[in-house]
Motif scaffolding. Structure first.
Motif, PDB file in Angstrom:
ATOM      1  N   UNK A   1       0.850  -1.187   0.000  1.00  0.00           N
ATOM      2  CA  UNK A   1       0.000   0.000   0.000  1.00  0.00           C
ATOM      3  C   UNK A   1       0.886   1.238   0.000  1.00  0.00           C
ATOM      4  N   UNK A   2       0.345   2.405  -0.379  1.00  0.00           N
ATOM      5  CA  UNK A   2       1.142   3.636  -0.292  1.00  0.00           C
ATOM      6  C   UNK A   2       1.683   3.882   1.114  1.00  0.00           C
ATOM      7  N   UNK A   3       0.891   3.557   2.129  1.00  0.00           N
ATOM      8  CA  UNK A   3       1.354   3.768   3.499  1.00  0.00           C
ATOM      9  C   UNK A   3       2.526   2.842   3.813  1.00  0.00           C
ATOM     10  N   UNK A   4       2.451   1.586   3.374  1.00  0.00           N
ATOM     11  CA  UNK A   4       3.569   0.657   3.582  1.00  0.00           C
ATOM     12  C   UNK A   4       4.806   1.134   2.827  1.00  0.00           C
ATOM     13  N   UNK A   5       4.609   1.623   1.583  1.00  0.00           N
ATOM     14  CA  UNK A   5       5.737   2.116   0.792  1.00  0.00           C
ATOM     15  C   UNK A   5       6.400   3.301   1.489  1.00  0.00           C
ATOM     16  N   UNK A   6       5.607   4.181   2.089  1.00  0.00           N
ATOM     17  CA  UNK A   6       6.173   5.309   2.829  1.00  0.00           C
ATOM     18  C   UNK A   6       6.952   4.818   4.046  1.00  0.00           C
TER      19      UNK A   6
END
Length: 621
Positions: free
Chosen positions: A133-138
Protein backbone atom coordinates in the motif's frame (compact mmCIF):
# COMPACT_ATOMS: atom_id res chain seq x y z
CA UNK A 1 18.22 -11.26 -0.83
CA UNK A 2 15.10 -13.32 -1.28
CA UNK A 3 11.81 -13.52 0.52
CA UNK A 4 10.57 -16.89 1.69
CA UNK A 5 6.97 -18.11 1.64
CA UNK A 6 6.67 -17.19 5.30
CA UNK A 7 7.84 -13.64 4.65
CA UNK A 8 11.23 -14.21 6.35
CA UNK A 9 14.21 -12.66 4.61
CA UNK A 10 17.23 -14.75 3.56
CA UNK A 11 20.08 -12.30 4.15
CA UNK A 12 22.33 -11.65 1.17
CA UNK A 13 25.00 -9.07 0.44
CA UNK A 14 24.66 -8.59 -3.32
CA UNK A 15 23.73 -12.24 -3.65
CA UNK A 16 26.37 -13.61 -1.24
CA UNK A 17 25.44 -14.98 2.14
CA UNK A 18 26.47 -12.74 5.02
CA UNK A 19 27.66 -14.07 8.34
CA UNK A 20 27.64 -12.27 11.63
CA UNK A 21 29.74 -14.39 13.96
CA UNK A 22 32.36 -11.73 14.55
CA UNK A 23 35.15 -14.06 13.38
CA UNK A 24 37.65 -13.54 10.63
CA UNK A 25 36.79 -15.82 7.70
CA UNK A 26 38.64 -16.82 4.56
CA UNK A 27 39.21 -14.09 1.96
CA UNK A 28 36.19 -13.61 -0.29
CA UNK A 29 36.35 -14.95 -3.82
CA UNK A 30 34.52 -11.91 -5.18
CA UNK A 31 36.19 -8.60 -5.87
CA UNK A 32 35.57 -5.62 -3.65
CA UNK A 33 34.62 -3.40 -6.58
CA UNK A 34 31.61 -5.61 -7.33
CA UNK A 35 30.09 -4.40 -4.06
CA UNK A 36 31.99 -1.29 -3.06
CA UNK A 37 32.46 1.82 -5.16
CA UNK A 38 35.84 3.53 -5.29
CA UNK A 39 34.48 6.21 -2.96
CA UNK A 40 34.28 3.67 -0.10
CA UNK A 41 36.88 4.23 2.65
CA UNK A 42 40.10 2.24 2.44
CA UNK A 43 39.48 0.66 5.86
CA UNK A 44 36.28 -0.94 4.55
CA UNK A 45 37.89 -2.15 1.33
CA UNK A 46 40.91 -3.64 3.14
CA UNK A 47 38.75 -5.50 5.67
CA UNK A 48 36.50 -6.77 2.88
CA UNK A 49 39.48 -8.05 0.86
CA UNK A 50 40.75 -9.90 3.92
CA UNK A 51 37.33 -11.47 4.44
CA UNK A 52 36.91 -10.02 7.96
CA UNK A 53 33.22 -9.18 7.95
CA UNK A 54 33.27 -7.99 11.54
CA UNK A 55 36.02 -5.51 10.67
CA UNK A 56 34.05 -4.46 7.60
CA UNK A 57 31.07 -3.62 9.78
CA UNK A 58 33.12 -1.67 12.34
CA UNK A 59 34.85 0.33 9.59
CA UNK A 60 31.52 0.97 7.86
CA UNK A 61 29.89 2.13 11.12
CA UNK A 62 32.77 4.48 11.80
CA UNK A 63 32.59 5.91 8.29
CA UNK A 64 28.83 6.52 8.44
CA UNK A 65 29.19 8.16 11.84
CA UNK A 66 31.98 10.55 10.81
CA UNK A 67 31.20 11.49 7.22
CA UNK A 68 29.92 15.02 6.57
CA UNK A 69 28.25 14.29 3.24
CA UNK A 70 25.44 13.74 2.39
CA UNK A 71 23.58 16.03 4.76
CA UNK A 72 20.92 14.41 6.98
CA UNK A 73 17.69 14.49 5.02
CA UNK A 74 15.80 16.19 7.87
CA UNK A 75 18.13 19.19 7.39
CA UNK A 76 17.69 19.00 3.64
CA UNK A 77 13.89 19.07 3.92
CA UNK A 78 13.88 21.56 6.79
CA UNK A 79 11.56 19.52 8.99
CA UNK A 80 11.30 16.17 10.77
CA UNK A 81 10.91 12.93 8.77
CA UNK A 82 7.46 12.17 10.17
CA UNK A 83 6.42 15.60 8.85
CA UNK A 84 7.91 15.61 5.34
CA UNK A 85 6.96 11.97 4.74
CA UNK A 86 3.38 12.91 5.65
CA UNK A 87 3.13 15.65 3.03
CA UNK A 88 0.06 15.28 0.85
CA UNK A 89 -1.24 12.17 2.64
CA UNK A 90 -4.82 11.82 3.83
CA UNK A 91 -4.04 11.55 7.52
CA UNK A 92 -7.56 10.33 8.32
CA UNK A 93 -6.69 7.01 6.63
CA UNK A 94 -3.48 6.30 8.52
CA UNK A 95 -3.17 3.28 10.78
CA UNK A 96 -3.46 4.55 14.37
CA UNK A 97 0.17 3.83 15.29
CA UNK A 98 1.82 4.64 11.95
CA UNK A 99 2.87 8.21 12.73
CA UNK A 100 4.18 7.17 16.14
CA UNK A 101 6.25 4.45 14.47
CA UNK A 102 7.79 7.08 12.19
CA UNK A 103 8.65 9.29 15.17
CA UNK A 104 10.17 6.32 17.00
CA UNK A 105 12.17 5.28 13.93
CA UNK A 106 14.10 8.55 14.08
CA UNK A 107 14.37 8.74 17.87
CA UNK A 108 17.58 8.39 19.89
CA UNK A 109 16.60 5.03 21.44
CA UNK A 110 18.27 2.37 19.28
CA UNK A 111 16.18 -0.49 20.66
CA UNK A 112 12.91 1.32 19.93
CA UNK A 113 14.22 2.35 16.53
CA UNK A 114 14.82 -1.28 15.61
CA UNK A 115 11.35 -2.29 16.82
CA UNK A 116 9.76 0.47 14.74
CA UNK A 117 11.80 -0.51 11.67
CA UNK A 118 10.74 -4.14 12.04
CA UNK A 119 7.07 -3.11 12.26
CA UNK A 120 7.30 -0.83 9.21
CA UNK A 121 9.22 -3.35 7.10
CA UNK A 122 6.67 -6.09 7.74
CA UNK A 123 3.59 -3.89 7.19
CA UNK A 124 2.83 -5.59 3.87
CA UNK A 125 2.83 -9.04 2.31
CA UNK A 126 6.02 -10.35 0.64
CA UNK A 127 6.96 -8.50 -2.51
CA UNK A 128 6.35 -11.42 -4.82
CA UNK A 129 2.70 -11.66 -3.78
CA UNK A 130 1.08 -8.26 -3.76
CA UNK A 131 1.91 -4.59 -4.23
CA UNK A 132 2.43 -2.73 -0.96
CA UNK A 133 0.00 0.00 0.00
CA UNK A 134 1.14 3.64 -0.29
CA UNK A 135 1.35 3.77 3.50
CA UNK A 136 3.57 0.66 3.58
CA UNK A 137 5.74 2.12 0.79
CA UNK A 138 6.17 5.31 2.83
CA UNK A 139 7.17 3.18 5.81
CA UNK A 140 9.82 1.43 3.73
CA UNK A 141 11.01 4.78 2.44
CA UNK A 142 11.33 5.96 6.04
CA UNK A 143 13.38 2.86 6.92
CA UNK A 144 15.73 3.58 4.03
CA UNK A 145 16.26 7.13 5.20
CA UNK A 146 16.81 5.92 8.79
CA UNK A 147 19.54 3.45 7.81
CA UNK A 148 22.44 5.79 8.70
CA UNK A 149 21.06 6.03 12.26
CA UNK A 150 20.29 2.30 12.42
CA UNK A 151 23.96 1.51 11.69
CA UNK A 152 24.67 2.04 15.42
CA UNK A 153 23.45 -1.54 15.94
CA UNK A 154 26.38 -3.76 17.03
CA UNK A 155 25.03 -6.53 14.83
CA UNK A 156 25.44 -6.08 11.09
CA UNK A 157 22.81 -8.63 10.09
CA UNK A 158 19.64 -6.52 10.59
CA UNK A 159 21.21 -3.56 8.79
CA UNK A 160 22.27 -5.49 5.68
CA UNK A 161 18.96 -7.35 5.72
CA UNK A 162 17.06 -4.07 5.68
CA UNK A 163 19.22 -2.56 2.96
CA UNK A 164 18.87 -5.62 0.75
CA UNK A 165 15.11 -5.74 1.26
CA UNK A 166 14.75 -2.06 0.35
CA UNK A 167 17.02 -2.45 -2.68
CA UNK A 168 14.85 -5.30 -3.87
CA UNK A 169 11.73 -3.20 -3.22
CA UNK A 170 13.14 -0.48 -5.48
CA UNK A 171 13.87 -3.05 -8.20
CA UNK A 172 10.50 -4.76 -7.65
CA UNK A 173 8.69 -1.55 -8.60
CA UNK A 174 10.12 -1.98 -12.10
CA UNK A 175 8.04 -5.13 -12.56
CA UNK A 176 4.85 -3.08 -12.29
CA UNK A 177 3.84 -0.37 -14.74
CA UNK A 178 3.35 3.15 -13.50
CA UNK A 179 -0.34 2.92 -14.40
CA UNK A 180 -0.79 -0.23 -12.28
CA UNK A 181 0.65 1.32 -9.12
CA UNK A 182 1.16 5.03 -9.77
CA UNK A 183 1.95 6.26 -6.27
CA UNK A 184 3.81 3.16 -5.04
CA UNK A 185 5.98 3.09 -8.17
CA UNK A 186 7.02 6.70 -7.63
CA UNK A 187 7.67 6.20 -3.91
CA UNK A 188 9.71 3.02 -4.28
CA UNK A 189 11.15 3.02 -7.79
CA UNK A 190 11.60 6.79 -7.76
CA UNK A 191 12.10 8.31 -4.30
CA UNK A 192 13.46 5.25 -2.48
CA UNK A 193 15.95 4.66 -5.30
CA UNK A 194 17.16 8.25 -5.18
CA UNK A 195 17.33 8.22 -1.36
CA UNK A 196 19.48 5.08 -1.19
CA UNK A 197 21.65 6.33 -4.04
CA UNK A 198 22.23 9.61 -2.25
CA UNK A 199 22.73 8.11 1.21
CA UNK A 200 25.06 5.25 0.22
CA UNK A 201 27.05 6.14 -2.91
CA UNK A 202 29.87 3.94 -1.51
CA UNK A 203 27.82 0.84 -2.43
CA UNK A 204 27.58 -0.01 -6.12
CA UNK A 205 24.09 -1.52 -5.67
CA UNK A 206 22.83 1.79 -4.24
CA UNK A 207 24.71 3.99 -6.68
CA UNK A 208 23.11 2.10 -9.56
CA UNK A 209 19.65 2.88 -8.17
CA UNK A 210 20.04 6.48 -9.36
CA UNK A 211 19.36 5.33 -12.92
CA UNK A 212 16.26 3.39 -11.83
CA UNK A 213 15.01 6.39 -9.87
CA UNK A 214 15.36 8.78 -12.79
CA UNK A 215 13.67 6.37 -15.21
CA UNK A 216 10.78 5.71 -12.81
CA UNK A 217 10.18 9.41 -12.26
CA UNK A 218 10.34 10.11 -15.98
CA UNK A 219 7.88 7.28 -16.67
CA UNK A 220 5.57 8.79 -14.03
CA UNK A 221 5.65 12.22 -15.66
CA UNK A 222 5.05 10.73 -19.11
CA UNK A 223 2.28 8.28 -18.15
CA UNK A 224 0.38 10.11 -15.39
CA UNK A 225 0.40 13.68 -16.75
CA UNK A 226 -1.16 15.27 -19.82
CA UNK A 227 2.10 16.82 -21.03
CA UNK A 228 1.31 20.14 -19.33
CA UNK A 229 1.51 19.05 -15.71
CA UNK A 230 -2.05 17.87 -14.98
CA UNK A 231 -2.65 14.37 -13.67
CA UNK A 232 -5.32 12.11 -15.19
CA UNK A 233 -8.70 12.07 -13.45
CA UNK A 234 -8.18 8.43 -12.52
CA UNK A 235 -5.30 9.48 -10.28
CA UNK A 236 -6.69 12.74 -8.91
CA UNK A 237 -6.85 11.27 -5.40
CA UNK A 238 -3.07 10.63 -5.67
CA UNK A 239 -2.26 14.13 -6.92
CA UNK A 240 -1.09 15.63 -3.61
CA UNK A 241 0.94 12.55 -2.54
CA UNK A 242 2.51 12.47 -6.01
CA UNK A 243 3.44 16.15 -5.84
CA UNK A 244 4.86 15.51 -2.36
CA UNK A 245 6.98 12.63 -3.68
CA UNK A 246 8.19 14.69 -6.66
CA UNK A 247 8.95 17.68 -4.42
CA UNK A 248 11.11 15.54 -2.12
CA UNK A 249 12.83 14.02 -5.18
CA UNK A 250 13.48 17.50 -6.52
CA UNK A 251 15.07 18.46 -3.20
CA UNK A 252 17.18 15.30 -3.25
CA UNK A 253 18.29 15.95 -6.82
CA UNK A 254 19.12 19.58 -6.09
CA UNK A 255 21.47 18.44 -3.33
CA UNK A 256 23.58 16.23 -5.59
CA UNK A 257 24.48 16.80 -9.24
CA UNK A 258 24.52 13.09 -10.07
CA UNK A 259 20.83 12.90 -9.16
CA UNK A 260 19.88 15.90 -11.30
CA UNK A 261 16.46 16.13 -12.93
CA UNK A 262 16.19 15.18 -16.56
CA UNK A 263 15.10 17.95 -18.96
CA UNK A 264 11.57 16.50 -18.94
CA UNK A 265 11.30 16.63 -15.17
CA UNK A 266 12.80 20.11 -14.96
CA UNK A 267 10.39 21.42 -17.60
CA UNK A 268 7.21 19.90 -16.21
CA UNK A 269 7.64 20.12 -12.45
CA UNK A 270 6.71 23.86 -12.28
CA UNK A 271 3.63 23.11 -14.41
CA UNK A 272 2.67 20.30 -12.02
CA UNK A 273 2.89 22.64 -9.04
CA UNK A 274 0.86 25.37 -10.78
CA UNK A 275 -1.98 23.02 -11.71
CA UNK A 276 -1.95 21.42 -8.28
CA UNK A 277 -2.21 24.79 -6.53
CA UNK A 278 -4.96 25.94 -8.90
CA UNK A 279 -7.05 22.82 -8.20
CA UNK A 280 -6.74 23.17 -4.43
CA UNK A 281 -9.60 24.24 -2.26
CA UNK A 282 -8.96 26.83 0.45
CA UNK A 283 -7.58 24.32 2.96
CA UNK A 284 -5.14 22.67 0.48
CA UNK A 285 -7.44 19.67 -0.06
CA UNK A 286 -8.51 18.67 -3.56
CA UNK A 287 -12.01 18.25 -5.04
CA UNK A 288 -13.96 15.15 -3.97
CA UNK A 289 -11.97 14.81 -0.73
CA UNK A 290 -13.48 15.41 2.71
CA UNK A 291 -16.67 17.46 2.73
CA UNK A 292 -15.56 19.92 5.39
CA UNK A 293 -13.35 22.63 3.92
CA UNK A 294 -11.24 24.37 6.55
CA UNK A 295 -10.47 28.06 6.59
CA UNK A 296 -6.83 27.62 5.57
CA UNK A 297 -4.16 24.92 5.25
CA UNK A 298 -2.70 23.41 8.40
CA UNK A 299 0.91 23.87 9.45
CA UNK A 300 2.16 20.69 7.77
CA UNK A 301 0.35 21.59 4.57
CA UNK A 302 1.92 25.04 4.62
CA UNK A 303 5.39 23.48 4.92
CA UNK A 304 4.58 21.28 1.94
CA UNK A 305 3.16 24.16 -0.12
CA UNK A 306 6.16 26.36 0.57
CA UNK A 307 8.64 23.59 -0.33
CA UNK A 308 6.84 22.77 -3.59
CA UNK A 309 6.67 26.40 -4.70
CA UNK A 310 10.30 27.02 -3.75
CA UNK A 311 11.42 24.06 -5.86
CA UNK A 312 9.20 25.12 -8.78
CA UNK A 313 10.87 28.57 -8.76
CA UNK A 314 7.95 29.90 -10.75
CA UNK A 315 6.35 33.35 -10.42
CA UNK A 316 2.82 32.20 -11.17
CA UNK A 317 3.09 29.39 -8.62
CA UNK A 318 4.29 31.97 -6.10
CA UNK A 319 1.22 34.10 -6.79
CA UNK A 320 -1.05 31.09 -6.39
CA UNK A 321 0.62 30.30 -3.08
CA UNK A 322 -0.11 33.84 -1.89
CA UNK A 323 -3.78 33.35 -2.70
CA UNK A 324 -3.90 29.91 -1.06
CA UNK A 325 -2.25 30.97 2.18
CA UNK A 326 -3.88 34.41 2.28
CA UNK A 327 -0.42 35.72 3.10
CA UNK A 328 2.20 37.95 1.51
CA UNK A 329 4.53 36.39 -1.01
CA UNK A 330 6.26 39.24 -2.76
CA UNK A 331 2.86 40.85 -3.27
CA UNK A 332 -0.20 40.72 -1.07
CA UNK A 333 -2.76 38.02 -1.70
CA UNK A 334 -5.21 40.60 -3.10
CA UNK A 335 -2.61 41.91 -5.54
CA UNK A 336 -1.66 38.35 -6.51
CA UNK A 337 -5.33 37.56 -7.16
CA UNK A 338 -5.61 40.58 -9.47
CA UNK A 339 -2.55 39.46 -11.43
CA UNK A 340 -3.91 35.95 -11.79
CA UNK A 341 -7.34 37.27 -12.81
CA UNK A 342 -5.97 38.83 -15.99
CA UNK A 343 -6.59 35.51 -17.67
CA UNK A 344 -9.07 34.15 -15.15
CA UNK A 345 -9.14 30.74 -13.47
CA UNK A 346 -10.39 27.67 -15.26
CA UNK A 347 -8.92 24.48 -16.65
CA UNK A 348 -9.81 21.65 -19.00
CA UNK A 349 -7.79 18.72 -20.30
CA UNK A 350 -9.53 16.20 -22.52
CA UNK A 351 -6.62 13.79 -22.04
CA UNK A 352 -6.89 14.07 -18.25
CA UNK A 353 -10.72 14.02 -18.45
CA UNK A 354 -10.81 16.83 -15.91
CA UNK A 355 -12.30 20.32 -15.86
CA UNK A 356 -12.39 23.14 -13.35
CA UNK A 357 -14.76 26.08 -13.79
CA UNK A 358 -14.02 28.85 -11.28
CA UNK A 359 -15.36 32.38 -10.90
CA UNK A 360 -12.35 34.19 -9.44
CA UNK A 361 -9.09 33.90 -7.46
CA UNK A 362 -10.28 36.07 -4.58
CA UNK A 363 -12.62 35.41 -1.71
CA UNK A 364 -15.49 32.89 -1.83
CA UNK A 365 -14.98 31.64 -5.39
CA UNK A 366 -17.69 29.57 -7.04
CA UNK A 367 -16.09 26.38 -8.38
CA UNK A 368 -17.34 23.42 -10.38
CA UNK A 369 -14.85 20.55 -10.58
CA UNK A 370 -15.69 17.79 -13.08
CA UNK A 371 -14.21 14.38 -13.85
CA UNK A 372 -15.57 12.20 -16.66
CA UNK A 373 -13.39 9.12 -17.08
CA UNK A 374 -14.72 5.58 -17.62
CA UNK A 375 -18.03 6.99 -18.95
CA UNK A 376 -18.91 8.27 -15.47
CA UNK A 377 -19.15 11.96 -14.71
CA UNK A 378 -18.66 13.36 -11.23
CA UNK A 379 -19.14 16.94 -10.17
CA UNK A 380 -18.31 19.03 -7.12
CA UNK A 381 -19.84 22.48 -6.74
CA UNK A 382 -18.37 24.66 -3.99
CA UNK A 383 -19.01 28.22 -2.90
CA UNK A 384 -16.05 29.38 -0.85
CA UNK A 385 -15.70 26.81 1.92
CA UNK A 386 -19.20 25.41 1.39
CA UNK A 387 -19.62 22.32 -0.73
CA UNK A 388 -23.12 22.22 -2.21
CA UNK A 389 -23.12 19.31 -4.65
CA UNK A 390 -20.74 16.36 -4.87
CA UNK A 391 -20.92 12.93 -6.47
CA UNK A 392 -21.91 11.07 -9.62
CA UNK A 393 -23.83 13.21 -12.11
CA UNK A 394 -26.17 10.51 -13.38
CA UNK A 395 -28.89 10.59 -16.00
CA UNK A 396 -31.39 8.16 -17.48
CA UNK A 397 -33.40 8.51 -20.68
CA UNK A 398 -35.97 6.48 -22.54
CA UNK A 399 -37.18 6.58 -26.14
CA UNK A 400 -40.75 5.34 -26.58
CA UNK A 401 -40.41 3.52 -23.25
CA UNK A 402 -37.08 1.85 -24.09
CA UNK A 403 -34.08 2.89 -21.98
CA UNK A 404 -31.12 4.17 -23.96
CA UNK A 405 -27.51 3.22 -23.19
CA UNK A 406 -24.10 4.87 -23.33
CA UNK A 407 -22.12 3.70 -26.33
CA UNK A 408 -18.92 5.74 -26.02
CA UNK A 409 -16.80 7.99 -23.78
CA UNK A 410 -17.34 11.68 -23.13
CA UNK A 411 -15.60 13.91 -25.67
CA UNK A 412 -15.03 17.65 -25.80
CA UNK A 413 -17.29 19.79 -27.98
CA UNK A 414 -16.32 23.25 -26.81
CA UNK A 415 -14.15 24.94 -24.16
CA UNK A 416 -14.20 28.72 -23.55
CA UNK A 417 -12.41 30.70 -20.86
CA UNK A 418 -12.56 34.48 -20.88
CA UNK A 419 -13.20 37.35 -18.48
CA UNK A 420 -16.98 36.79 -18.49
CA UNK A 421 -17.50 33.03 -18.36
CA UNK A 422 -15.92 29.61 -18.14
CA UNK A 423 -17.77 27.21 -20.43
CA UNK A 424 -17.42 23.51 -21.15
CA UNK A 425 -19.52 21.33 -23.42
CA UNK A 426 -19.06 17.56 -23.58
CA UNK A 427 -20.76 14.97 -25.74
CA UNK A 428 -21.74 11.36 -25.18
CA UNK A 429 -22.96 9.08 -27.99
CA UNK A 430 -26.00 7.02 -27.04
CA UNK A 431 -28.01 4.19 -28.49
CA UNK A 432 -31.11 4.82 -30.66
CA UNK A 433 -29.10 7.31 -32.79
CA UNK A 434 -29.12 9.86 -29.98
CA UNK A 435 -26.36 11.94 -28.44
CA UNK A 436 -26.20 13.84 -25.18
CA UNK A 437 -24.50 17.22 -25.04
CA UNK A 438 -23.80 18.40 -21.49
CA UNK A 439 -23.23 22.15 -21.07
CA UNK A 440 -21.66 23.88 -18.06
CA UNK A 441 -21.45 27.68 -18.01
CA UNK A 442 -20.13 29.56 -14.97
CA UNK A 443 -20.54 33.36 -15.13
CA UNK A 444 -17.68 34.98 -13.22
CA UNK A 445 -19.17 38.37 -12.28
CA UNK A 446 -22.85 37.48 -12.65
CA UNK A 447 -22.37 34.59 -10.21
CA UNK A 448 -24.55 31.91 -11.74
CA UNK A 449 -23.92 28.38 -12.98
CA UNK A 450 -25.99 27.02 -15.84
CA UNK A 451 -25.86 23.25 -16.34
CA UNK A 452 -27.92 21.67 -19.09
CA UNK A 453 -28.29 18.41 -20.96
CA UNK A 454 -29.35 18.48 -24.60
CA UNK A 455 -30.67 15.13 -25.82
CA UNK A 456 -30.28 15.36 -29.61
CA UNK A 457 -31.89 13.05 -32.17
CA UNK A 458 -33.16 13.14 -35.74
CA UNK A 459 -36.50 11.33 -35.59
CA UNK A 460 -39.58 12.22 -33.48
CA UNK A 461 -39.82 10.14 -30.30
CA UNK A 462 -41.54 10.07 -26.97
CA UNK A 463 -38.61 11.24 -24.84
CA UNK A 464 -38.36 10.83 -21.07
CA UNK A 465 -35.36 12.26 -19.29
CA UNK A 466 -34.07 12.36 -15.70
CA UNK A 467 -30.89 13.80 -14.19
CA UNK A 468 -29.78 13.61 -10.54
CA UNK A 469 -27.45 15.96 -8.65
CA UNK A 470 -26.27 14.64 -5.25
CA UNK A 471 -26.39 17.20 -2.45
CA UNK A 472 -23.49 17.37 -0.04
CA UNK A 473 -23.80 16.33 3.59
CA UNK A 474 -25.11 19.29 5.59
CA UNK A 475 -26.91 20.89 2.63
CA UNK A 476 -30.69 20.86 2.74
CA UNK A 477 -33.03 21.62 -0.15
CA UNK A 478 -36.19 23.66 0.48
CA UNK A 479 -38.75 23.76 -2.36
CA UNK A 480 -40.83 26.91 -2.69
CA UNK A 481 -44.50 26.51 -1.85
CA UNK A 482 -46.07 27.69 -5.11
CA UNK A 483 -43.21 27.86 -7.62
CA UNK A 484 -40.68 25.34 -8.81
CA UNK A 485 -37.43 26.89 -7.60
CA UNK A 486 -35.55 25.09 -4.83
CA UNK A 487 -33.30 26.87 -2.33
CA UNK A 488 -30.15 25.20 -0.99
CA UNK A 489 -29.35 25.90 2.66
CA UNK A 490 -26.26 25.36 4.77
CA UNK A 491 -27.70 25.08 8.29
CA UNK A 492 -29.81 28.26 8.59
CA UNK A 493 -28.20 30.16 5.75
CA UNK A 494 -29.40 30.15 2.12
CA UNK A 495 -26.47 29.61 -0.27
CA UNK A 496 -28.02 28.99 -3.71
CA UNK A 497 -31.27 28.84 -5.69
CA UNK A 498 -31.95 26.28 -8.43
CA UNK A 499 -34.32 27.11 -11.30
CA UNK A 500 -35.63 24.49 -13.82
CA UNK A 501 -35.83 26.82 -16.84
CA UNK A 502 -37.61 24.41 -19.19
CA UNK A 503 -40.49 23.89 -16.75
CA UNK A 504 -43.27 26.36 -15.98
CA UNK A 505 -42.49 28.56 -12.99
CA UNK A 506 -45.77 27.82 -11.19
CA UNK A 507 -46.46 24.37 -9.78
CA UNK A 508 -50.10 24.71 -10.76
CA UNK A 509 -48.96 24.23 -14.36
CA UNK A 510 -48.06 20.52 -14.36
CA UNK A 511 -46.84 20.28 -17.95
CA UNK A 512 -43.41 19.00 -18.91
CA UNK A 513 -41.95 17.45 -15.77
CA UNK A 514 -40.76 18.25 -12.24
CA UNK A 515 -37.86 19.36 -10.09
CA UNK A 516 -37.93 17.62 -6.73
CA UNK A 517 -35.82 16.47 -3.80
CA UNK A 518 -35.58 12.70 -3.39
CA UNK A 519 -33.42 11.61 -0.48
CA UNK A 520 -30.23 13.65 -0.74
CA UNK A 521 -30.53 14.34 -4.49
CA UNK A 522 -32.00 17.03 -6.69
CA UNK A 523 -33.99 15.23 -9.40
CA UNK A 524 -35.02 16.93 -12.64
CA UNK A 525 -37.50 15.06 -14.84
CA UNK A 526 -38.69 16.18 -18.25
CA UNK A 527 -40.75 14.62 -21.02
CA UNK A 528 -41.39 15.72 -24.57
CA UNK A 529 -42.52 14.41 -27.92
CA UNK A 530 -40.05 15.30 -30.62
CA UNK A 531 -36.57 14.64 -31.92
CA UNK A 532 -34.70 16.51 -29.15
CA UNK A 533 -35.07 17.69 -25.56
CA UNK A 534 -33.28 20.41 -23.57
CA UNK A 535 -33.03 20.15 -19.74
CA UNK A 536 -31.36 23.24 -18.18
CA UNK A 537 -30.83 24.14 -14.52
CA UNK A 538 -29.88 27.68 -13.54
CA UNK A 539 -28.11 27.90 -10.16
CA UNK A 540 -27.85 31.33 -8.58
CA UNK A 541 -24.62 31.62 -6.58
CA UNK A 542 -24.75 35.28 -5.54
CA UNK A 543 -23.09 36.07 -2.17
CA UNK A 544 -26.36 37.59 -0.92
CA UNK A 545 -29.74 35.97 -1.63
CA UNK A 546 -31.66 37.49 -4.55
CA UNK A 547 -35.28 37.43 -3.44
CA UNK A 548 -37.01 38.37 -6.72
CA UNK A 549 -36.87 35.15 -8.73
CA UNK A 550 -38.73 34.52 -11.96
CA UNK A 551 -38.17 32.89 -15.36
CA UNK A 552 -40.06 32.36 -18.60
CA UNK A 553 -39.90 30.10 -21.65
CA UNK A 554 -39.67 32.29 -24.75
CA UNK A 555 -41.04 31.93 -28.24
CA UNK A 556 -38.41 31.34 -30.91
CA UNK A 557 -39.23 32.33 -34.49
CA UNK A 558 -37.61 31.58 -37.83
CA UNK A 559 -38.72 33.65 -40.81
CA UNK A 560 -41.63 34.91 -38.69
CA UNK A 561 -42.84 31.40 -37.95
CA UNK A 562 -42.63 29.97 -34.42
CA UNK A 563 -40.41 26.90 -34.26
CA UNK A 564 -41.05 23.80 -32.13
CA UNK A 565 -39.23 23.20 -28.84
CA UNK A 566 -37.23 20.34 -30.34
CA UNK A 567 -35.71 22.80 -32.86
CA UNK A 568 -34.69 25.71 -30.60
CA UNK A 569 -35.50 27.08 -27.14
CA UNK A 570 -35.11 30.40 -25.36
CA UNK A 571 -35.45 31.53 -21.75
CA UNK A 572 -35.50 34.75 -19.77
CA UNK A 573 -34.31 34.78 -16.15
CA UNK A 574 -34.74 37.58 -13.61
CA UNK A 575 -33.05 37.72 -10.20
CA UNK A 576 -33.75 40.99 -8.39
CA UNK A 577 -32.88 43.68 -10.96
CA UNK A 578 -30.58 41.47 -13.03
CA UNK A 579 -31.93 39.75 -16.16
CA UNK A 580 -30.47 37.32 -18.68
CA UNK A 581 -31.41 35.73 -21.98
CA UNK A 582 -30.46 32.17 -22.93
CA UNK A 583 -30.89 30.52 -26.33
CA UNK A 584 -30.07 27.01 -27.55
CA UNK A 585 -30.48 25.54 -31.05
CA UNK A 586 -31.37 21.84 -31.05
CA UNK A 587 -31.77 21.28 -34.78
CA UNK A 588 -29.71 22.79 -37.58
CA UNK A 589 -28.29 26.25 -36.90
CA UNK A 590 -30.29 28.98 -38.57
CA UNK A 591 -31.07 32.70 -38.27
CA UNK A 592 -33.76 32.95 -35.57
CA UNK A 593 -35.38 35.62 -33.44
CA UNK A 594 -35.82 35.52 -29.64
CA UNK A 595 -37.31 38.40 -27.66
CA UNK A 596 -36.56 40.73 -30.55
CA UNK A 597 -32.92 39.66 -30.80
CA UNK A 598 -31.53 38.10 -33.96
CA UNK A 599 -29.46 34.97 -33.18
CA UNK A 600 -27.62 32.80 -35.70
CA UNK A 601 -25.45 30.57 -33.52
CA UNK A 602 -25.78 27.36 -31.55
CA UNK A 603 -25.84 28.76 -28.00
CA UNK A 604 -26.05 32.24 -26.48
CA UNK A 605 -26.15 33.65 -22.96
CA UNK A 606 -26.66 37.41 -22.70
CA UNK A 607 -27.15 39.96 -19.93
CA UNK A 608 -29.74 42.74 -20.01
CA UNK A 609 -28.17 45.96 -18.69
CA UNK A 610 -30.16 49.11 -17.87
CA UNK A 611 -30.11 50.10 -21.53
CA UNK A 612 -32.27 47.07 -22.33
CA UNK A 613 -29.98 45.93 -25.16
CA UNK A 614 -28.69 42.41 -24.57
CA UNK A 615 -24.92 42.14 -24.03
CA UNK A 616 -23.62 38.64 -24.90
CA UNK A 617 -21.65 36.86 -22.18
CA UNK A 618 -21.14 33.85 -24.41
CA UNK A 619 -21.86 33.06 -28.05
CA UNK A 620 -21.14 29.64 -29.56
CA UNK A 621 -21.38 29.63 -33.35
Amino acid sequence: MSTSDTGQIDIRLNGHAATDNGAKSEPLSIKADSIWHASAPASVLDAFTEGDRDAVWRAWQKHLRRRSSPRPLAKLFGTSPHSYLSWGMDRTKWAPDWKEQLKTLFSSDLTQQCIAAEALLHSAAPLDRVDPSPQAALGWLACGQALPRLSRNPSSQPWWETLDFLTEAAHFSQSRTVLESPLVSQLLGGELSLSLSLLFPELTSCRELSRIGQKTLQDGFEELLDGKGMVHARYLSHYSPLVACWTRCSLLSASHEDLGWSKLLAAHYPQVVRHWLAWMREDASLPFESAKIERRPGRLDQQFLAAAVAQADDRRADQLLAVRLKAKSGKSSDEAAKLLSKKGPGFHSEWSELALLQSNWGKNPARLAVTYHDRTMRGELTLGRQRLICGDWNFTATVNGQQIQNSDDWTEVCWVRDEDVVYLELQLDLSANLKLQRQMCLARKDRFLMVADALIGKEPHGLEYEVRLPLDTGITARPAEETREISLWDEEQPVAVVLPLALPEWKSDTRGGSLSVIGDELVLRQSQTGSSLFAPLWIDLAPQPRHVVTWRQLTVAEERVNVSRDSAVGYRVRLNKSQWLMYRALAKISNRTVLGHNLAGDFTVARFPKSGVAEPLLEIE
